[in-house]
Design an enzyme around this catalytic site. Structure first.
Site, PDB file in Angstrom:
ATOM      1  N   GLY A  28       0.820  -1.203   0.000  1.00 57.44           N
ATOM      2  CA  GLY A  28       0.000   0.000   0.000  1.00 57.44           C
ATOM      3  C   GLY A  28       0.853   1.251   0.000  1.00 57.44           C
ATOM      4  CE1 TYR A 177     -10.044   0.445   7.864  1.00 53.78           C
ATOM      5  CE2 TYR A 177     -10.876   1.337   9.923  1.00 53.78           C
ATOM      6  CZ  TYR A 177      -9.878   1.253   8.972  1.00 53.78           C
ATOM      7  OH  TYR A 177      -8.711   1.964   9.146  1.00 53.78           O
TER       8      TYR A 177
END
Length: 288
Positions: A28, A177
């Site tokens: 990422g 999440y």
């Protein structure tokens, strides 16, 4: 949105305890917090594999690092690699390419995370699974794929990017999440025990609200409300998180494992909105 870059905010003596011959594998790394981490570690002298599902973004960050290193006359370098943490084969290919190009992997920063919003009565199995597969299982795959290389390092380090959401707080629409980010900590604690004999540490940073491209997408109203909830009165920057990651990734952090470091400007401290109001009143009184 924060207009500053890692070049602007990384101090000249950034993380001097980090060995200059180390190699970091940052997933990422093409944007947001990952970009800040990649910049910071390179400024400290590490060679960085910028790994992202977005090939162009990874190349952009690697180019930025090249400019940064030249500007500070440093020793760091970067390569850009495409990989999807939901695809083990692509991760294995990226790890092999890193070892071939840079000589090994000393630090893994498992930073990939997505957070699409969805209320409980609307979430499908597929939507829930996608978030866990990316945020939680993706970190597990990243660790597994890097393990052999980390065992060859003199000081193997793993740093996970968790969040305050899930482990400490909740927010409507982010049950999937929160579950993924809390799950990272359960994974980390047992992994720390299993990897201790290999002198590999694994820790996690728990960012609060950080100024990134993704946060801006949530809108000005959200950003304003979150800023008001933070005792320091500002959102964090990717560099705030990067400096914490860099310490946990350093040889000096050798006796820290299975631990968390909250980077949130005090956001999780107030017990109520009244506590924040009391802070504001005290501040106003002190300026009279």
């Amino acid at each position: 949105m924060d207009d500053s870059t890692a070049t602007d905010t990384v101090p000249d003596a950034a993380i001097t305890q980090t060995a200059s011959d180390r190699v970091a594998f940052v997933t990422g790394g093409g944007q947001g917090i990952g970009r800040g981490i990649a910049h910071w570690l390179a400024a400290a002298g590490q060679a960085v594999a910028v790994v992202d599902v977005d090939t162009e973004a990874a190349h952009d960050v690697a180019a930025e690092i090249g400019d940064l290193v030249s500007e500070i006359d440093g020793d760091g370098e970067a390569i850009a690699l495409q990989a999807d943490v939901t695809n083990r084969t692509s991760l294995e290919t990226a790890v092999e390419a890193t070892i071939e190009a840079l000589g090994g992997i000393d630090t893994l920063v498992a930073n990939v995370g997505i957070y699409p919003s969805g209320r409980l009565d609307e979430l499908s199995d597929a939507e829930f699974d996608r978030v866990l597969d990316t945020n939680l299982t993706g970190a597990f795959r990243s660790v597994q794929c890097c393990l052999a290389a980390l065992r060859e390092s003199d000081a193997g380090r793993i740093v996970l990017t968790s969040s305050i959401t899930g482990p400490i707080t909740g927010y409507p629409g982010w049950s999937h999440y929160g579950a993924s980010k809390a799950g990272l900590l359960g994974f980390m604690r047992t992994a720390a025990m299993e990897l201790a004999a290999d002198d590999i540490t694994i820790n996690a940073v728990l960012p609060g609200n950080i100024k990134t491209e993704s946060l801006e997408d949530l809108g000005e109203d959200y950003i304003d409300r979150m800023t008001e909830s933070i005792p320091q009165g500002r959102l964090g920057t990717p560099e705030d998180v990067a400096s914490a990651v860099a310490y946990l990734a350093s040889p000096e952090a050798r006796y820290i494992t299975g631990q968390t470091l909250v980077v949130d400007g005090g956001q999780t401290l107030p017990e109520s909105s009244e506590a924040l109001a009391a802070m504001a009143t005290e501040s106003a009184d002190s300026t009279k």
